[in-house]
Design an enzyme around this catalytic site. Structure first.
Site, mmCIF file in Angstrom:
data_model
loop_
_atom_site.group_PDB
_atom_site.id
_atom_site.type_symbol
_atom_site.label_atom_id
_atom_site.label_comp_id
_atom_site.label_asym_id
_atom_site.label_seq_id
_atom_site.Cartn_x
_atom_site.Cartn_y
_atom_site.Cartn_z
ATOM 1 N N LYS A 9 6.814 -30.761 10.538
ATOM 2 C CA LYS A 9 7.859 -31.227 9.615
ATOM 3 C C LYS A 9 8.568 -32.484 10.146
ATOM 4 O O LYS A 9 8.460 -32.828 11.334
ATOM 5 C CB LYS A 9 8.860 -30.084 9.385
ATOM 6 C CG LYS A 9 8.242 -28.864 8.671
ATOM 7 C CD LYS A 9 9.311 -27.818 8.359
ATOM 8 C CE LYS A 9 8.716 -26.624 7.623
ATOM 9 N NZ LYS A 9 9.771 -25.644 7.226
ATOM 10 N N TYR A 49 6.281 -26.396 -2.565
ATOM 11 C CA TYR A 49 7.206 -25.286 -2.313
ATOM 12 C C TYR A 49 7.643 -24.603 -3.607
ATOM 13 O O TYR A 49 8.691 -23.949 -3.630
ATOM 14 C CB TYR A 49 8.420 -25.790 -1.542
ATOM 15 C CG TYR A 49 8.196 -25.891 -0.037
ATOM 16 C CD1 TYR A 49 7.987 -24.745 0.730
ATOM 17 C CD2 TYR A 49 8.202 -27.114 0.616
ATOM 18 C CE1 TYR A 49 7.794 -24.827 2.105
ATOM 19 C CE2 TYR A 49 8.013 -27.210 1.992
ATOM 20 C CZ TYR A 49 7.805 -26.050 2.732
ATOM 21 O OH TYR A 49 7.617 -26.120 4.087
ATOM 22 N N ASN A 112 13.079 -26.715 10.889
ATOM 23 C CA ASN A 112 12.472 -25.788 11.849
ATOM 24 C C ASN A 112 11.053 -26.190 12.272
ATOM 25 O O ASN A 112 10.237 -25.345 12.631
ATOM 26 C CB ASN A 112 12.541 -24.348 11.331
ATOM 27 C CG ASN A 112 11.782 -24.150 10.034
ATOM 28 O OD1 ASN A 112 11.210 -25.093 9.495
ATOM 29 N ND2 ASN A 112 11.779 -22.936 9.538
ATOM 30 N N HIS A 115 5.533 -25.591 9.426
ATOM 31 C CA HIS A 115 5.213 -24.662 8.342
ATOM 32 C C HIS A 115 3.864 -24.049 8.636
ATOM 33 O O HIS A 115 2.975 -24.729 9.154
ATOM 34 C CB HIS A 115 5.135 -25.396 6.993
ATOM 35 C CG HIS A 115 4.425 -24.599 5.926
ATOM 36 N ND1 HIS A 115 5.070 -23.677 5.154
ATOM 37 C CD2 HIS A 115 3.119 -24.550 5.566
ATOM 38 C CE1 HIS A 115 4.182 -23.104 4.341
ATOM 39 N NE2 HIS A 115 2.993 -23.623 4.566
ATOM 40 N N GLU A 126 -3.096 -23.855 -0.063
ATOM 41 C CA GLU A 126 -2.381 -24.919 0.647
ATOM 42 C C GLU A 126 -3.341 -25.910 1.307
ATOM 43 O O GLU A 126 -3.068 -27.107 1.341
ATOM 44 C CB GLU A 126 -1.420 -24.308 1.678
ATOM 45 C CG GLU A 126 -0.265 -23.568 1.011
ATOM 46 C CD GLU A 126 0.694 -22.909 1.996
ATOM 47 O OE1 GLU A 126 1.676 -22.308 1.538
ATOM 48 O OE2 GLU A 126 0.460 -23.003 3.221
#
Ligand code: ATP
Ligand code: MG
Length: 137
Positions: A9, A49, A112, A115, A126
């Protein structure tokens, strides 16, 4: 042999942590079989998402994911989906185990660092969202 979709991320790419995070994957026996750096548009982040669209953090999450480039990758190994989630650690770094990516690198529950797909069906979806058949060997 199983494959899973991973995203490094923006909070992590910004801090030059791609190599350190990839070392955690490889040390855990996960092979990086595809990888590229992309900058998601807000619409692409919202589509990716979509499952979270009614959650209170949806706006924050999608704006963050579209804010700066990310590294998307396919990891391969025995039980890769579960193994990756183990290496990532808990969503909230405050709850993450010692040695996990989120314990070591995550800034907050939102920022965070990584993913990872959560099941075989979502992993397949995905992976197909980001990679064409030609990019996967
Ligand atoms: P990911 O799907 O990113 O691998 P996850 O499965 O551990 O993480 P989810 O519950 O699917 O967590 O949430 C997706 C992402 O949304 C989280 O990784 C985090 O970045 C963000 N998120 C989750 N809960 C919150 C929250 N309370 N506040 C802000 N962001 C959140
Ligand atoms: Mg999730």
């Amino acid at each position: 042999i199983e494959r899973t979709l991973s995203i490094i991320k923006p909070d992590a790419t910004r801090r030059n942590l791609t190599g350190k995070i990839n070392a955690k994957f490889e040390d855990a026996g996960l092979r990086i079989v595809a990888q590229k750096r992309i900058h998601l548009s807000l619409a692409q982040a919202q589509k990716f998402y979509g499952v979270h669209k009614d959650r209170p953090f949806f706006g924050e999450l999608t704006e963050f994911m579209a804010s700066e480039p990310v590294v998307v990758q396919v990891l391969e190994g025995e039980g890769a989906i579960a193994k990756n989630r183990e290496v990532m650690g808990a969503t909230n770094p405050a709850n993450a185990d010692e040695g996990t990516i989120r314990k070591e690198f995550a800034l907050s529950v939102g920022e965070n660092s990584v993913h990872g797909s959560d099941a075989p069906e979502t992993a397949a979806e995905e992976i197909a969202f980001f990679f064409s058949g030609l990019e996967l060997v």
